[in-house]
Design an enzyme around this catalytic site. Structure first.
Site, PDB file in Angstrom:
ATOM      1  N   HIS A 169       0.809  -1.215   0.000  1.00 38.77           N
ATOM      2  CA  HIS A 169       0.000   0.000   0.000  1.00 38.77           C
ATOM      3  C   HIS A 169       0.847   1.273   0.000  1.00 38.77           C
ATOM      4  O   HIS A 169       1.915   1.352   0.604  1.00 38.77           O
ATOM      5  CB  HIS A 169      -0.913   0.018   1.232  1.00 38.77           C
ATOM      6  CG  HIS A 169      -0.168  -0.038   2.531  1.00 38.77           C
ATOM      7  ND1 HIS A 169       0.285   1.078   3.193  1.00 38.77           N
ATOM      8  CD2 HIS A 169       0.237  -1.092   3.287  1.00 38.77           C
ATOM      9  CE1 HIS A 169       0.906   0.727   4.299  1.00 38.77           C
ATOM     10  NE2 HIS A 169       0.903  -0.590   4.381  1.00 38.77           N
ATOM     11  N   ASP A 170       0.357   2.260  -0.741  1.00 38.59           N
ATOM     12  CA  ASP A 170       0.905   3.618  -0.744  1.00 38.59           C
ATOM     13  C   ASP A 170       2.289   3.738  -1.364  1.00 38.59           C
ATOM     14  O   ASP A 170       2.950   4.776  -1.212  1.00 38.59           O
ATOM     15  CB  ASP A 170       0.927   4.202   0.676  1.00 38.59           C
ATOM     16  CG  ASP A 170      -0.460   4.249   1.305  1.00 38.59           C
ATOM     17  OD1 ASP A 170      -1.297   5.018   0.811  1.00 38.59           O
ATOM     18  OD2 ASP A 170      -0.708   3.494   2.266  1.00 38.59           O
ATOM     19  N   GLY A 173       5.159  -1.060   2.584  1.00 35.55           N
ATOM     20  CA  GLY A 173       4.349   0.119   2.366  1.00 35.55           C
ATOM     21  C   GLY A 173       5.145   1.410   2.289  1.00 35.55           C
ATOM     22  O   GLY A 173       6.222   1.539   2.871  1.00 35.55           O
TER      23      GLY A 173
END
Length: 271
Positions: free
Chosen positions: A120-121, A138
């Site tokens: 994520h991200d 992440g």
């Protein structure tokens, strides 16, 4: 003309551009957008929030925009955004963003090889190559034209500078500055990526200047603040010099180690 197999499962709420091809047993959920000319191959899964650019290729078994593996995630409406002409090979997993960044982003003309995981991200630039079995935790930020060889792993919140080359099985725990080659354990500077820079049109003079900068930074045997002062005073101004200095200045947790012992290692936080 789009080529959609009747054996594919496509949500009526998904948006497909012109000339999109979807092969048998692909699964496309609600809230998915696919650009013109993209190919979605058998058994690929595009989950809510996937935004795929034009002329991409998504190979069998890839899973794009699954919810992030983050215990703080609370169901935010986030996305995975993939740029034009990018190739996602077999069994890659790309998780969507959290409220920290709202998206996971991959640029244009990238090659993400088989079994890569992008958490994520993460933000990945253009023309990036991630070889098989690489893993990004992440919030990793990778600039343009980076190449990572297979089985490399990147710790969360790490940044890798443009045109860097990372050898196979690298364990990345500190930021990797632009234009360099990195290898060994712990990850260390092993030279400037002269071959890659030459192939991308950098002049011999600029490559020599970059080598001079890293010779001061990693080989001269001075502290990081002193090295930066030497670079500012001794190296002519250029976009590449400015990029390196800005990258280091913004690396709050330090950059990777040099090839030799130093009074204060470059990976330490600056004071």
């Amino acid at each position: 003309m789009s080529l959609i197999s009747p054996l594919a499962q496509i949500s009526p709420k998904a948006k497909l551009g012109e000339n999109v091809s979807v092969e048998p047993f692909a699964l496309i959920h609600d809230n998915v957008e696919i650009g013109a000319g993209t190919i979605i191959m058998s058994h690929a899964v595009l989950m809510p929030g996937a935004r795929i650019g034009k002329n991409c290729k998504i190979f069998p078994g890839a899973v794009i925009s699954a919810v992030p593996q983050d215990l703080k995630f609370a169901g935010e409406d986030t996305t995975v955004e993939i740029g034009d002409n990018t190739v996602i090979r077999e069994y890659c997993t790309i998780n969507r963003g959290t409220k920290e960044n709202w998206k996971t982003a991959i640029g244009k003309n990238c090659l993400i090889m088989a079994y890569v995981h992008i958490a994520h991200d993460c933000v990945i630039g253009d023309h990036v190559i991630l070889s098989g079995y690489c893993g990004l935790a992440g919030h990793v930020d990778i600039e343009d034209h980076v190449i990572m060889e297979g089985y490399s792993a990147v710790q969360q919140f790490i940044k890798i500078g443009a045109h860097a080359f990372l050898a196979a099985d690298s364990k990345v725990r500190k930021n990797v500055p632009p234009f360099v080659k990195a290898a060994r354990e712990p990850l260390s500077y092993i030279g400037v990526n002269t071959v890659g820079l030459s192939r991308r049109g950098f002049s011999p003079e600029i490559i020599t200047q970059i080598e001079d900068i890293y010779r001061i930074l990693y080989v001269k045997g001075v502290t990081l603040p002193t090295a930066l002062k030497h670079i500012e005073a001794e190296v002519p101004d250029s976009p590449e010099k400015a990029h390196i200095i800005k990258f280091i200045a913004e690396s709050e947790n330090g950059i990777m180690k040099g090839p030799i012992s130093r009074t204060k290692d470059a990976s330490e936080v600056k004071s």
